[in-house]
Structure formats: C-alpha cells, structure tokens
Design an enzyme around this catalytic site. Structure first.
Site, PDB file in Angstrom:
ATOM      1  N   GLU A  91     -11.602  -8.094  -7.640  1.00  0.00           N
ATOM      2  CA  GLU A  91     -10.221  -8.260  -7.178  1.00  0.00           C
ATOM      3  C   GLU A  91      -9.962  -9.614  -6.522  1.00  0.00           C
ATOM      4  O   GLU A  91      -8.874  -9.842  -5.982  1.00  0.00           O
ATOM      5  CB  GLU A  91      -9.818  -7.118  -6.229  1.00  0.00           C
ATOM      6  CG  GLU A  91     -10.814  -6.813  -5.143  1.00  0.00           C
ATOM      7  CD  GLU A  91     -10.466  -5.553  -4.355  1.00  0.00           C
ATOM      8  OE1 GLU A  91      -9.311  -5.102  -4.427  1.00  0.00           O
ATOM      9  OE2 GLU A  91     -11.355  -5.032  -3.673  1.00  0.00           O
ATOM     10  N   HIS A  93       0.822  -1.208   0.000  1.00  0.00           N
ATOM     11  CA  HIS A  93       0.000   0.000   0.000  1.00  0.00           C
ATOM     12  C   HIS A  93       0.861   1.265   0.000  1.00  0.00           C
ATOM     13  O   HIS A  93       0.557   2.237  -0.694  1.00  0.00           O
ATOM     14  CB  HIS A  93      -0.925  -0.020   1.225  1.00  0.00           C
ATOM     15  CG  HIS A  93      -1.927   1.085   1.240  1.00  0.00           C
ATOM     16  ND1 HIS A  93      -2.906   1.203   0.270  1.00  0.00           N
ATOM     17  CD2 HIS A  93      -2.099   2.136   2.076  1.00  0.00           C
ATOM     18  CE1 HIS A  93      -3.647   2.275   0.530  1.00  0.00           C
ATOM     19  NE2 HIS A  93      -3.173   2.851   1.610  1.00  0.00           N
ATOM     20  N   ASP A 131      -4.664  -6.656  -6.193  1.00  0.00           N
ATOM     21  CA  ASP A 131      -5.101  -7.801  -5.401  1.00  0.00           C
ATOM     22  C   ASP A 131      -5.469  -8.989  -6.283  1.00  0.00           C
ATOM     23  O   ASP A 131      -5.217 -10.142  -5.922  1.00  0.00           O
ATOM     24  CB  ASP A 131      -6.296  -7.422  -4.516  1.00  0.00           C
ATOM     25  CG  ASP A 131      -5.855  -6.890  -3.161  1.00  0.00           C
ATOM     26  OD1 ASP A 131      -4.793  -7.311  -2.690  1.00  0.00           O
ATOM     27  OD2 ASP A 131      -6.566  -6.054  -2.584  1.00  0.00           O
ATOM     28  N   CYS A 176      -8.420  -0.104 -12.078  1.00  0.00           N
ATOM     29  CA  CYS A 176      -7.805   0.920 -11.223  1.00  0.00           C
ATOM     30  C   CYS A 176      -6.580   0.407 -10.479  1.00  0.00           C
ATOM     31  O   CYS A 176      -6.107   1.028  -9.531  1.00  0.00           O
ATOM     32  CB  CYS A 176      -8.825   1.470 -10.222  1.00  0.00           C
ATOM     33  SG  CYS A 176      -9.526   0.226  -9.125  1.00  0.00           S
ATOM     34  N   ARG A 213       1.789  -9.883  -2.035  1.00  0.00           N
ATOM     35  CA  ARG A 213       2.445  -8.743  -2.678  1.00  0.00           C
ATOM     36  C   ARG A 213       3.269  -7.902  -1.715  1.00  0.00           C
ATOM     37  O   ARG A 213       3.922  -6.950  -2.117  1.00  0.00           O
ATOM     38  CB  ARG A 213       1.412  -7.870  -3.410  1.00  0.00           C
ATOM     39  CG  ARG A 213       0.314  -7.264  -2.573  1.00  0.00           C
ATOM     40  CD  ARG A 213      -0.729  -6.648  -3.520  1.00  0.00           C
ATOM     41  NE  ARG A 213      -1.916  -6.137  -2.871  1.00  0.00           N
ATOM     42  CZ  ARG A 213      -2.114  -4.867  -2.575  1.00  0.00           C
ATOM     43  NH1 ARG A 213      -1.187  -3.980  -2.838  1.00  0.00           N
ATOM     44  NH2 ARG A 213      -3.240  -4.475  -2.011  1.00  0.00           N
TER      45      ARG A 213
END
Length: 756
Positions: free
Chosen positions: A600, A359, A624, A671, A634
């Site tokens: 996702e 993030h 995701d 996105c 990730r």
C-alpha cells in the site's frame, strides 16, 4: 494596509450573514485603498454577474445591473479569471456604460475575480475618478479580499442564502462526495461531540420553567468549579492571573451571559443550543477586535463556554429517541459514533469532513449504508429531526423534500431492492468468466454484523478483517482474552473459509481516543506496522489472541499493514514466531498461519518480488496505494476530484505487483475499495489477481460482471485501457465496453434521467 487587511478579515469572520459581509467589504476596502468606489458583482442563477453591493455608485442600481461573462469590464474580469487594472476605463474596448450606476465619471478600474474551486462566483471592483493605475500593492490587497469573500459566498450559495428567488420545489439541496452508494429517506440525527460549541443541534423543550431552572443549576455548578480552581491555584499564580478567575465568575453571573441565554431559551430553543449560540457570538466579537489583549480573550470565552456546555450535556435528563429511519449527521464521524444509534434504525450517514475513501466511508460501504462525505456547507446543527434524502450515487442531500421528489426517490429505492433481489440467484454460483477462469471473491469486514451478510451473499472468505474496529469501540486497549473472543467469533463464522486478519492499523484517519497520535502529516507519519513494532507489547498481545482464536479451526491468515521495507517484515515475522513458540510452550495446539504483506506504499510496489520471496501471500491495499501514488489525501474534500483509483499510474502499479508476485509463485489479492467496483473488477481479473476482496454489498454485482464476459474479452479490454492517458478516458472506455454487455445498470443507476 496590512493592518487594514487584518481588521477586515476579522470583521468578515465575525459576520453572521452574507449581506453583512458584503457591506463590510465594500466600505472597508474603499477606505483602505483610498478609492472612490468599491462594488461587488455576484453570479446569479442565470450566470449573470449582478451588482449586489456598492459604496460609491448609485445604490438604486443594486440588483438591476447585470453582465454576462465577457460583457463589459466586469464580465471581462470573469472571463479572463485574473485581475484587470486600467487607468482609462472609458477608452477600453470592453467598456460598457450603464447610466443608472452613475459610473461615467470614474476613469480608473481595478477588478479581481472571486474564485472558489475553479468557479468564478463574482467580481470585486474598485474605481477612481482620477486617471490612476493602481499599484501592485493595491492589486495584491484586492486579490486577498476576493479570496476571503470566495469562501463566504460559496457557503452562502450552498445553503440557499445567495439567491432570493425561490425554487418551485420546497426542498433544499446540498452537495458532498458520494461515500457509499444507494438512496435512503429518513430523519436527521445530529452527532454532537461533548463540549463542541459548534456542533450543538437546535432543539426545543417541553417545559420553559424546567429548562431555565436546569440552566441555572449548570451555571451554579461551573461557578463552584471555577471558585475551587481559583482557590487551589491561589498560591501558585500571581495577582494578574488570578484576575482571570474573577472575570470568569463575572461572566457566569445571572445578569451577564446568563441573561442573554435565558432570553434565547424563552424564544423556544434548548439551554444547550442557546448557550452555544451566545458564546459563539461573543467569541466572534472578541476575535474581531483590533486590540491584541482583547482578541486573546476570545479563547477565555470559548474555554468557559465549553465548561458550561459539558455540564449542560452531561446533566441533561432528556433521553434521546431515535427515529425508525435515522440518518446520522456530524462534522467528523468515526467508527465509534456508529454505536450511538441502534443498528436496525441507522439507515444513512452524512459527514462534513472526509472523502469517499475515508475510513468511515469504507465502513459504511461494508455495512451497505448510503453515505455522503465532505458536505462542508451542510448546516446540520439546525436540522435535527428534519426529513432528509441521501443520494449516495451523486453525493446529494435533500432537506424537507417535496412529495414529488420523495416519490421519485422512493421509486429508485424500490428499484435498487429489486436489483439486489435479482442478483440473489448468483450467490451459490462460482465467480468465473464465461471461459471458466476462476477468481475468488472475499469480503472486507470489521464489525461482527458483517459476517452473516457476507455469508448470505456467497463470500468465499475474508480478505481483510479490520482488527482496529474492536479497539475503536472501547475506551481502553482490549485485553488478550477480549481480543481472542472477538477474533474467534469471526473465525468460527467463516470456517472453514480463510479469514485474513490485518494487525492493528491505527494512525492516519484511524485514531484511538485513549492512544492519541497527533501529527502534522499523519498519513506519512506513525501508523500501521510502525506503531506496533514500536510497541511490541501491543503487537504480541494481538498476535497471541489471533493464534489462540484459531485453535482447532486453522483458517487464520495474518496480514501486516504499511510495510515499506524488508527489515520491518522480518522483525514482525520474528515477533509472530515468538508468540507462536510461547503458545506451544503453554500447551496450546495452534498452527503457524500464513503470513502476508499489504502492498500500500510505493516502496512496497517496487519491492514486491523481495516481499513475495519471504511471505505466503501479498495483498494490495488500493485505497492507500492510490493516495500515496497520486499524492492526494483521501480525507481531503478539496482534492477529492484528484483521487482516481483508475489513474494510469495506479493500474500500472497493480499490474506490476501481480507479475512480480507470480514470478515467485505467490498468490496476490486486492482488498481495497477498487476490488468492489464492478467495472474495475474486470480489469483486476485480467491482470491476474487471484482474490478480489470487497464490501459485502458489492459481492453479487462483481460476480454478475465477471460471469458476463470471457477472460479473453477482459484481457483485450485491459490492453486497450493500459494505453489510455488519464482516468476520465479509462472510465469512458469501461462504461462503453460494459454497455455492450448490458451491465451499465449495475454500475450506477441513472438517477439524473429518473429525476428529469
């Protein structure tokens, strides 16, 4: 042998230097295996496996005997990358005699490779005079030891300890994972969480007497706390447990830990750093002890250390001064720590944990800040104030660069600025292919400052507004009115363009300090829509704030994250309609906004048609989705090289979602970070995505690529790519195709050529 193994591991973990570790290994392994010889060969800068430490061979041969891969029995072990066990080494065809070692009398040979991240760093060997074939237990023991040694050697190699030969350049180089592209030159600023003994940065002081007096005050304050705590619990704990408080007080005595700390302060370091180093040394000592009771005392020392450190940090009168070009470095950076440094001074980030899809890396890309993630061996606590170069293209950090290196990187910085300036001419032009196929370019935002940058670069709307960011920057849940104000700012900034607000998406790698979620596997746990549906009071408050904020603007879209089944969608829709009806009853003139679902998780891919039939739009969250499709965390730097957003399975899933959505006549956007990759954007346009939403820093690059080719050419490229077997092949195909259009400079500066 199990007890020996445990003791050796404890000693290795307590050792502070590589040479000390090597001595422990050769001595303890030789004794535990009842062998005549134990030796360690390590790969040097010339890819030779050099004898670095031995117990049993001639010590004069250390550093003088080296073998290449495949040469001799040691090189044979390195070449095969597996243990080799021989009871008559002299007769083996790979045997090579080195008279200086005196090994001719040793017949038995057992060697195990020292492997870290698929790289053979060295070979661990035991030998015996007798013609003895070591048994399976011996092999297992040696393999375990080599695995222990691998991590220590890798760390030493990364921090420049392993090779004694000095480089012709003065700088030190470290590697991580490229998190946000770009190059920046600045000064290291260490982010140190309160009471974290391992993250205290090295600092000096201006007045020795004041520093020692300050330390004594903090020590006295903790002594008083421990005394009071002991008195409060006096009647609730037994005599044996009360002894612990007496032990704490004894350690806090000026003649115990205090004396050691003051000695370090006199050497020039701050009280905080001196205290942390002394405590960590004692913790390591206790951890290495064989007696279980004494080993348990390590946690007591650590607890006491944290208590004192908290006072040292909170009572410190030193006001932090930030350099003009500050590079924030920490073990695990979060959104909230970005607020530590004034925005105009923050130019780069380095995090020891996480990957390019964490993030914090995504936020950094949205802010256009070059970032390195997963720099696990970066000794950041010792680098406060040092000059750094952050290469966000290659994932490289340079400490105290030479003048020549600084000049070369400054040239790249200037070239990047020229590139961005050259793209500015595109900001008012439509994003369309040469045959006039139009695609909308939206931005992903989370911080208030994003809005102005996005608008200046020609954003046509917001495809993802991360509402969790305002939650992360507070020490409590924001009120409905506080949320309304934050959302109104975004909606007004982009009006009349659409702003897609994702409902609160916490969990995974996005934690709220006041609403902790502790799980063994957070990415498969309680996160996204699962949290807010379990707490409808949080969800309803947020939706009410969004609807209120949109009054009179009517440019809001609401997007639901982590939806994995139709039932979740229908419950969320019911709550949104409930909030809408409440506001109408309260005489607010609001419109029902379009509602969409984020695709996702794999389950959502295969229910895309069902979702599309019930909502106004779909939006793929490729970060995701890639993680779940490939089963790759990730945030895990160890498996970062397995995370491929252009993996064939990911591309097929994306194409399937577009087809299913369009069958229902519903628009679909993407996105995730994939949308901001110029090479990938061509494939997404060819798939039929209606909107690409990305970080503001990538808007003009993507627009430039889209405007350089026709839809027909993009579709032909997609057709070629969809038949390729792996991500590497796909990347090579894209680079080759884009080279024909003169676009490779937009993808990534060829830094290696520029530095050659």
């Amino acid at each position: 042998m199990l007890n020996s193994l445990r003791q050796i591991v404890q000693e290795v973990n307590a050792a502070s230097e590589l040479d000390e570790v090597l001595v422990i290994i050769v001595q303890r392994v030789k004794a535990a295996m009842n062998a005549d010889v134990c030796s360690i060969y390590l790969r040097d800068e010339n890819d030779q496996y050099l004898l670095k430490k031995t117990e049993g061979l001639n010590s004069d041969s250390i550093g003088k005997v080296g073998l290449s891969k495949g040469q001799g029995l040691v090189g044979h072990v390195a070449s095969r990358e597996e243990p080799i066990n021989i009871d008559n080494a002299v007769n083996h065809p790979k045997y090579q005699y080195f008279p200086e070692t005196g090994e001719e009398k040793f017949n038995s040979f057992l060697g195990a490779p020292i492997i870290h991240h698929r790289q053979v760093l060295g070979v661990l060997v035991v030998q015996q005079q007798d013609n003895r074939r070591f048994d399976e237990g011996d092999e297992a023991f040696l393999v375990t030891m080599s695995a222990q040694l691998a991590g220590v050697i890798a760390h030493a190699e990364a921090t420049g300890v392993l090779h004694s030969a000095k480089s012709s350049k003065s700088e030190t180089r470290f590697t991580g994972i490229a998190g946000s592209s770009g190059v920046v030159i600045g000064r290291c600023v260490v982010s140190s969480p309160l009471s974290d003994l391992k993250s205290v940065p090295y600092q000096g002081y201006s007045d020795l007497d004041k520093e020692i007096a300050f330390f004594h005050r903090c020590l006295a304050a903790v002594r008083e706390d421990v005394n009071n705590l002991g008195k409060e619990l006096e009647n609730r704990i037994n005599k044996e447990e009360r002894i612990l408080f007496d032990a704490y007080l004894a350690m806090l005595d000026d003649e115990s830990l205090g004396r050691e700390v003051i000695e370090k302060i006199r050497e020039g370091c701050s009280a905080q750093y001196a205290w942390s180093q002394v405590i960590l040394e004692h913790v390591a000592t206790f951890n290495s002890m064989s007696d279980p009771y004494l080993r348990e005392r390590a946690s007591d020392v650590r607890d006491l250390g944290s208590r004192v450190l908290a006072y040292l940090q909170q009572l410190s009168t030193q006001k932090r001064v930030y350099p003009e070009a500050s590079i924030l470095v920490g073990e695990d950076l979060t959104a909230s720590v970005l607020a530590e440094i004034p925005q105009e001074k923050l130019v780069g980030l380095v995090s020891l944990r996480g990957s390019s899809n964490s993030h914090i890396a995504i936020l950094a890309r949205s802010m256009g800040i070059p970032t390195i993630m997963g720099a696990v061996d970066f000794p950041f606590t010792k680098l406060e104030g040092h000059e750094l170069i952050i290469d966000g293209y290659r994932g490289t950090i340079y400490v105290d660069p030479s003048d020549a290196l600084r000049e070369q990187y400054q040239a790249i910085v200037d070239e990047d600025k020229d590139l961005v300036a050259g793209l500015e001419t595109l900001k008012d032009l439509p994003c369309e292919t040469t045959d006039h196929h139009r695609v909308a370019l939206f931005v992903n935002t989370g911080l208030k400052a994003d809005a102005m940058i996005s608008i200046e670069r020609g954003a046509e709307g917001v495809g993802l507004y991360r509402t969790e960011v305002p939650f992360m920057l507070r020490d409590r849940f924001p009120s409905e009115e506080e949320q309304r104000i934050a959302y109104r700012d975004q909606l007004e900034a982009f009006a009349p363009h659409t702003v897609t607000m994702r409902t609160l998406d916490i969990g995974g790698d996005k934690a709220l300090p006041y609403f902790p979620i502790s799980e063994d596997n957070p990415f498969l746990g309680w996160r996204g829509i699962r949290v807010t549906l379990d707490h409808p009071e949080i969800f309803l408050t947020q939706v009410r704030a969004m609807l209120k904020a949109s009054e009179g603007l009517d440019n809001l879209r609401i997007m639901l994250p982590m939806v994995s089944n139709v039932a979740e969608l229908e419950i969320a829709q019911m709550l949104i309609y409930r909030a809408y009806d409440e506001l109408l009853d309260e005489n607010y003139e609001v419109q029902m906004p379009p509602i969409g679902v984020m695709v996702e998780v794999p389950a959502a891919v295969y229910q895309a048609r069902e979702f599309a039939a019930r909502v106004d739009f779909l939006s793929v969250g490729s970060n995701d989705l890639t993680q779940y499709l490939l089963a790759v965390d990730r945030n895990n730097a160890r498996v970062a090289d397995l995370y491929h957003s252009l993996h064939p399975a990911v591309l097929r899933a994306l194409k399937f979602v577009v087809e299913e959505s369009h069958l229902e006549g519903i628009p679909v956007s993407i996105c995730g970070e994939l949308a901001g990759e110029p090479s990938a954007a061509i494939l997404l346009v060819a798939m039929g995505f209606d909107v690409l939403s990305m970080s503001a820093s990538n808007l003009l690059k993507v627009k430039s690529v889209v405007r350089a080719m026709s839809l027909e050419q993009a579709e032909a490229l997609l057709g070629e790519v969809m038949n390729l077997p792996d991500a590497d092949s796909i990347n090579r195909c894209l680079e080759s195709s884009l080279k024909q259009f003169g676009l490779t400079r937009l993808l990534r500066p060829n830094v290696e050529e520029e530095l050659s």
